[in-house]
Structures are given as structure tokens and as C-alpha cells.
Design a protein around this motif. Structure first.
Motif, PDB file in Angstrom:
ATOM      1  N   THR A   1     -76.587  39.194  73.707  1.00  0.00           N
ATOM      2  CA  THR A   1     -75.602  38.841  74.529  1.00  0.00           C
ATOM      3  C   THR A   1     -76.180  37.865  75.770  1.00  0.00           C
ATOM      4  O   THR A   1     -75.301  37.008  76.191  1.00  0.00           O
ATOM      5  CB  THR A   1     -75.370  40.177  75.579  1.00  0.00           C
ATOM      6  OG1 THR A   1     -76.601  40.856  76.076  1.00  0.00           O
ATOM      7  CG2 THR A   1     -74.609  40.969  74.683  1.00  0.00           C
TER       8      THR A   1
ATOM      9  N   GLN B   1     -76.067  34.427  73.611  1.00  0.00           N
ATOM     10  CA  GLN B   1     -74.907  33.713  73.777  1.00  0.00           C
ATOM     11  C   GLN B   1     -74.440  32.870  75.013  1.00  0.00           C
ATOM     12  O   GLN B   1     -73.527  32.185  74.938  1.00  0.00           O
ATOM     13  CB  GLN B   1     -73.889  34.841  73.529  1.00  0.00           C
ATOM     14  CG  GLN B   1     -74.022  35.498  71.980  1.00  0.00           C
ATOM     15  CD  GLN B   1     -73.177  36.806  71.701  1.00  0.00           C
ATOM     16  OE1 GLN B   1     -72.475  37.060  72.715  1.00  0.00           O
ATOM     17  NE2 GLN B   1     -72.788  36.912  70.422  1.00  0.00           N
TER      18      GLN B   1
ATOM     19  N   ARG C   1     -82.173  39.787  73.170  1.00  0.00           N
ATOM     20  CA  ARG C   1     -80.985  40.102  73.616  1.00  0.00           C
ATOM     21  C   ARG C   1     -79.782  39.382  73.137  1.00  0.00           C
ATOM     22  O   ARG C   1     -79.667  38.106  73.540  1.00  0.00           O
ATOM     23  CB  ARG C   1     -80.589  40.590  74.970  1.00  0.00           C
ATOM     24  CG  ARG C   1     -81.724  41.855  75.644  1.00  0.00           C
ATOM     25  CD  ARG C   1     -81.361  41.974  77.040  1.00  0.00           C
ATOM     26  NE  ARG C   1     -80.141  42.589  77.257  1.00  0.00           N
ATOM     27  CZ  ARG C   1     -79.942  43.064  78.544  1.00  0.00           C
ATOM     28  NH1 ARG C   1     -80.379  42.429  79.467  1.00  0.00           N
ATOM     29  NH2 ARG C   1     -78.697  43.627  78.695  1.00  0.00           N
TER      30      ARG C   1
END
Length: 663
Positions: free
Chosen positions: A475, A478, A473
């Protein structure tokens, strides 16, 4: 009444720091004028040797003491002291007899056991007994030696001496490698023996001193200690005693301490030992259940240092380290009991390799004022079933750093290599489980489990490729923790960087190691690493999984797994708002079974038979896996990922029958 004594003294040898005999002469001129006053007799003699002339521990080997009963101070009978208690000779020239009185200096039984520094200072530890005889005369005198607790300087006192006129009294202490005294170790200084000689006729002592002398042959400052270490049996994965020995010569500076670094994989079965609590360890009172080895220490100058044995105990955490050592040496030197010498050490565990670093406290330099001059130390860890060898047979080394009392250091190393690693089996099991239920909000679940049996090579590397159906993933990637924050303290990383939890079970420890898995961003790396922090029993280990993503496939590589036996390892990457994995397809693959009638020829005639046909619907989840052993063995497999929570499917014929009945 004239009392004008003089004093002379000299060592047998002048080599600096060496064991040496010493001769001290007291000359008291006698008034031979029959009409004059006689020279007063000596009542009290206090003789102080020069600073640096000290007791030599080397003298203790085989040394015995003469008891009060054996010496029989008040008896006219000859002393019955053992030969091993003789430490010197005495000769007295007196005008009362034609020939000098000659005799022996014995070491007296200490008035303390165990002796303390205050006992040594007060003269209760070292006692001298003098017996001289000749021409039908026998005299006995007792004295004491005070040991200055700061400098080791020696002061001998003979009090209430017999009223015997003498012109010369010569006391000689034996020389050789077992001499009771050792020379100062500093050259270029004038050395004098001083005295306070008090006659019966006055309370004011005369204070003659000897002519100065010097020691020679001081070596240039150097520190080149020797170091050897290794296991007795180097068979890979086998249990074996481990031994470490470090030594110095008389020319080297005194030893102050040592740090030892063991190679990865050379470990001990901590789960098999009862750890000694700190309170007991500090006092040298650890139980036998905590003992893991023995020690031998050689102390004293010259070619024959005195050796003492002791015990090594494993303790709980010490000085911030998860474990420690309590090394206890009973200081029983000849007739002297100086109590226990206790040296502590801290044992740290490298968080990346699990290699051990053992750091000793400062070694004692004196005991009850006596300079120990430690020459050699051996520590042997010989508890059965404790120390075991690595399963990696690459050449390695047991390394150390020795320190001297003058601040010098010496890096030392002893080659180490395990043998026959290739003969070890390597059959780990690797299974993976995911769950059918996934969502865009909470991602996907993954549980990886690795197991291994006893006697196998340990795992060195693991590389896996996740299927495209379970991508990383973006997201979550990050939100990785910065490397600087993680290195300082993983617990301060953001909660969003915690993506899983791991548990490792090892026979080395009583309890399992558990901890979180973090995503950590390392500088210019394209993708964050998966860092697994395992903790338990004060130990912290970090497994570094490097991440790469190619064409939607996440590749995770653990390239430096510690060489330690692990029974099972579980890594769970759960679902949640910060799950590290997503899902882009139905994870449930199913097999559809249909039945067809087929025509076959049997015995020349055609018959019809039913045949089941199986057809897979959807793509099976697989994880290409490469596991490398510490011995170089490689296991490659395509690991099928089990999926829990998938609905059960009926065969096609069963569905048709169900539809027919419903009509």
C-alpha cells in the motif's frame, strides 16, 4: 603669419596586435626670408593615435616613473630620471642651433593612486616628460595622455610649449616586446594619426593628419586555448594543492570566462575555512581566514606578457550556488596603481556525485581603458589541509569549457588519476535495529547506521537484503512520488511518499546533512526507488537506492554513493500509516536455557554433572550485506538485526523453581 604644419607617423612593425614602437613627426616649415614674418611657434599640440593603437600591458614589467623632483621641469639642470622610466626618444631640428636637439621621453609619475577611469580619461594617469638638449641648450616639456574609456584610443597633449622655433620634431616610442604601444588587431582599415596644432599667433588649430597605413598578418579567427589541471600529490585520500592553468596565444580570441568540472571525490574541507560574506567578497575585502589559494595572471600581447599575483577566497553562496570564490588581483603595474581587479565565481555541487562545478563571471577585458589582452591565468588552491584526493583510482579528468569574447567555446580536459587506493583500509561498521512492537496499521520500524573512520576508502556501493519478516508494504509502494515531480522539486512530492529520514555526518562540512527519504516511481521500473535527499549548508545530495523484491525479500542497492568521507550515516524508516515496512512474524527471538544432569566417567568411576543446554526459539533477524569501497574493497557480512522492546526471558529451570515456590 603662415602656420602650415604637416604630420607623419608610422609603426615600427605592422604585425596586427603586436607590441610596436611608433614614430610621429611634426614638420613646421620656417620662413627663411629675412624680410618676411617669422613662422609662429607651436603653443599646443594634441596628437591622437588611430583607434586600436592601445597601451600594451606587456610594457609594465620593470617599468618605473620619473617623479616631479627628478625631472625638475622648471630647473635648467638635467633630469635625474631612472633608466627604467625611459620609453622613447625625441629629436628637434631648430634654426637656432646648427645641430638638432636630442633627448629622451620619460614616463612621468601618475597624478593618481589608485587611478580611476576618470583619471585615465583626464590624463592624470599617463604623463610624458620630454627632455632635449644640444649646443648648450636644454628644454623640458611635460604632456599627458588621455585614454578613451570606451575604445582605449590615446590622445596626447603638450600644452604651453616653450616658444622655440623648430622645423622638425620627431618623437619615437620604443619598440620590442616591452613596447608601450600595441598595434590594432584589425586588418584592412586605413589608419591615421590626427592632430590639432595651435600656434601662439592664433586660437584656431591646424589639423594635419598622417598618410594612412595598415597593419597586416591578422590571423583567421581561432580559439584553441590550452588547459592543464591536477593536484601536486595524487596519493589517494591525501591532502594536496590543486592547480588549474588556462592560456591562449596572440592568434587566439580573447578569453571571456571558464567553467571547470572536477572529478568526483576531489573536494575541499569546507569546515576548516571561514566563508567570506558576499558584501566583503564583492569589494575584495575578504579576511585572511577565508583565503584558500593564489592566482597569477599574465596580460598583454607579444612574447613577454606582464604577470600579476593575487589571492583566492572562499565565499558563502553566490548566484544561487552554495559557495563562491572571490579572486582579487591588485593591479600594480609598474608605477601604476589601478586598484583591485575582482572576479567572482560560483561553486555548485552535483547532487548525485558531489563533484564540483566552478563557473567564473566574465573576465575583465579593459582596465581604465587599457585592453588587458589576458594571455594566461593560473589558480592554485594551496591552503594546508583543504583540498584532498578521491579514494577511487579509476582514470578520470578535470574538464572545462572556455569561452571567448567573440562567442567561441573550447571544451578542454586534463587527465587526472589518484594513486595507491588499494593501500587504503576499508573497515566500515554496519548495524541495524528494529522494534519488537509492530502493527498492521503502522507497520515496522528500522534504523540502519553506517560508520567509518578517518583515512579509510569511502563507500561506493551498498546492497542489503531485508529478512522475510520485514516485507515491503504494498500500500505504501503504490503511493510513490512520480519521477517527474521528484526531479522538478522533491518537496512537492505527496506526503505519503515520504517513508523515512536520514542524517549524514561528514568532516567536510561544519553541520550534518539531513533530509527525507522518498519512494519514487521511475517509469517502467517494477518497484519504486528509495531516494534519500540530504541537505545542509546550501548543499543537496541525493542517494538513489534501487529496489527489487524477490520471493518476499526486499533488496535495496545503492550503486553510486558519492566519494566523500562520511563519519556516520543514519537512516530511520519509522512506523506509521505510510511506513515502508510491515511485519509478518514475531520479531523477538529468544534463547531458552535448560539444565540437565549427564553421566560422565572420571578416573574410572561414573559421576553426574549439570550441563546447560541452549535452544533458540524463533528465527533470528539477519540482513545479508555487501559494502563496496571506492577502492574496490568489498565487505560481506550477515548483519544481525537487533530488536528493541523484546521481553526478557528466564531459563526453563528458573521457571520451574518459580512454579514450585508458588505451590
Amino acid at each position: 603669419m603662415l602656420f602650415q604644419p604637416s604630420l607623419a607617423a608610422e609603426p615600427e612593425v605592422t604585425q596586427a596586435g603586436a607590441p610596436s614602437g611608433y614614430t610621429v613627426r611634426i614638420h613646421v616649415p620656417q620662413n627663411e626670408d629675412p624680410n618676411g614674418l617669422a613662422t609662429p611657434d607651436l603653443k599646443r599640440a594634441v596628437v591622437t593615435l588611430p583607434a586600436g593603437t592601445v597601451i600594451s600591458p606587456s610594457a609594465a614589467d620593470g617599468l618605473r616613473a620619473c617623479s616631479e623632483e627628478q625631472f625638475a621641469l622648471r630647473s635648467p639642470a638635467p633630469a635625474m630620471c631612472a633608466d627604467a622610466s625611459e620609453i622613447g626618444s625625441v629629436k628637434i631640428a631648430t634654426p637656432l642651433v646648427a645641430s638638432p636637439l636630442e633627448g629622451t621621453v620619460f614616463l612621468g609619475q601618475p597624478d593618481c593612486s589608485p587611478c580611476t577611469p576618470s583619471d585615465a580619461q583626464a590624463g592624470r594617469m599617463i604623463r610624458l616628460l620630454l627632455q632635449a638638449e644640444g649646443s648648450g641648450v636644454r628644454i623640458k616639456v611635460e604632456g599627458s595622455v588621455s585614454v578613451d574609456q570606451s575604445t582605449g584610443q590615446l590622445t596626447t597633449t603638450f600644452d604651453e610649449d616653450p616658444q622655440l622655433p623648430f622645423e622638425d620634431l620627431t618623437l619615437t616610442l620604443h619598440g620590442g616586446s616591452r613596447a608601450p604601444l600595441a598595434n590594432p588587431s584589425t586588418c584592412g582599415l586605413p589608419l591615421r594619426v590626427t592632430s590639432q596644432l595651435t600656434p601662439y599667433s592664433s586660437e584656431t588649430p591646424a589639423e594635419p593628419s598622417s598618410e594612412p597605413f595598415q597593419v597586416t598578418g591578422c590571423p583567421s579567427p581561432q580559439f584553441y586555448p590550452s588547459f592543464t589541471a591536477g593536484t601536486i600529490n595524487n596519493q589517494a585520500s591525501a591532502f594536496s594543492p590543486e592547480t588549474v592553468t588556462f592560456s591562449r596565444t596572440d592568434q587566439d580570441q580573447d578569453l571571456e570566462g571558464i567553467t571547470v568540472h572536477t572529478p568526483p571525490g576531489l573536494l575541499g574541507m569546507l569546515s576548516k575555512v571561514q566563508l567570506c560574506p558576499q558584501a566583503q567578497a564583492q569589494l575584495g575585502l575578504c579576511p585572511p581566514q577565508s583565503q584558500i589559494g593564489t592566482t597569477t595572471v599574465g596580460a598583454g600581447p607579444g612574447t613577454n606578457p606582464f604577470f600579476l599575483g593575487g589571492s583566492v577566497y572562499l565565499t558563502d553562496g553566490y548566484k544561487g550556488a552554495p559557495f563562491g570564490l572571490s579572486i582579487v588581483v591588485p593591479a600594480l603595474a609598474g608605477p601604476f596603481n589601478l586598484g583591485n581587479v575582482i572576479v567572482r565565481a560560483a561553486i555548485n555541487v552535483d547532487r548525485s556525485t558531489s563533484a564540483l562545478t566552478i563557473t567564473s563571471d566574465a573576465l575583465p577585458q579593459t582596465l581604465d581603458g587599457i585592453p588587458l589582452q589576458i594571455r594566461t591565468v593560473n589558480v592554485t588552491i594551496n591552503r594546508e589541509g583543504f583540498i584532498f584526493n578521491p579514494t577511487n583510482c579509476q582514470p578520470m579528468a578535470i574538464e572545462g569549457l572556455l569561452k571567448s569574447t567573440r562567442g567561441a567555446t573550447a571544451a578542454v580536459s586534463s587527465r587526472y588519476q589518484a594513486a595507491n587506493c588499494a593501500t587504503l583500509p576499508f573497515k566500515p561498521t554496519f548495524t541495524v535495529l528494529t522494534q519488537a512492537k509492530t502493527s498492521k496499521a503502522n507497520g515496522a520500524y528500522l534504523h540502519v547506521k553506517v560508520t567509518s573512520g578517518p583515512g579509510q576508502a569511502n563507500i561506493a556501493k551498498v546492497k542489503v537484503e531485508l529478512p522475510k519478516q520485514l516485507p515491503s508494504r504494498l500500500t505504501t509502494l503504490q503511493k510513490a512520488c512520480l519521477a517527474a515531480v521528484f526531479d522538478a522539486n522533491p518537496a512537492t512530492c505527496p506526503a505519503a511518499s515520504v517513508v523515512g529520514v536520514a542524517t549524514a555526518v561528514t568532516p567536510v562540512l561544519r553541520s550534518s546533512l539531513t533530509g527525507p527519504a522518498y519512494l519514487v516511481s521511475h517509469g517502467g521500473a517494477k518497484f519504486p526507488d528509495l531516494e534519500i535527499v540530504l541537505q545542509g549548508e546550501g548543499i543537496t545530495l541525493i542517494l538513489d537506492g534501487q529496489t527489487d523484491i524477490k520471493k518476499g525479500v526486499t533488496i535495496s542497492s545503492f550503486r553510486s554513493v558519492p566519494d566523500a568521507p562520511v563519519t556516520s550515516f543514519d537512516l530511520v524508516l519509522p512506523q506509521g500509516p505510510h511506513s515502508v515496512l510491515a511485519s509478518n512474524a514475531n520479531l523477538c527471538s529468544r534463547v531458552v536455557t535448560t539444565t540437565r544432569r549427564v553421566r560422565v566417567r572420571v578416573g574410572g568411576r561414573v559421576v553426574y554433572r549439570a550441563r546447560k543446554l541452549h535452544r533458540q526459539v524463533g528465527v533470528a533477524l539477519v540482513m545479508p550485506t555487501v559494502i563496496t569501497g571506492q577502492n574496490g574493497a568489498v565487505v560481506k557480512q550477515t548483519t544481525r538485526i537487533a530488536v528493541s522492546g523484546c521481553p526478557k526471558h528466564k531459563s526453563a529451570n528458573s521457571r520451574k523453581k518459580s512454579k514450585g515456590k508458588s505451590r
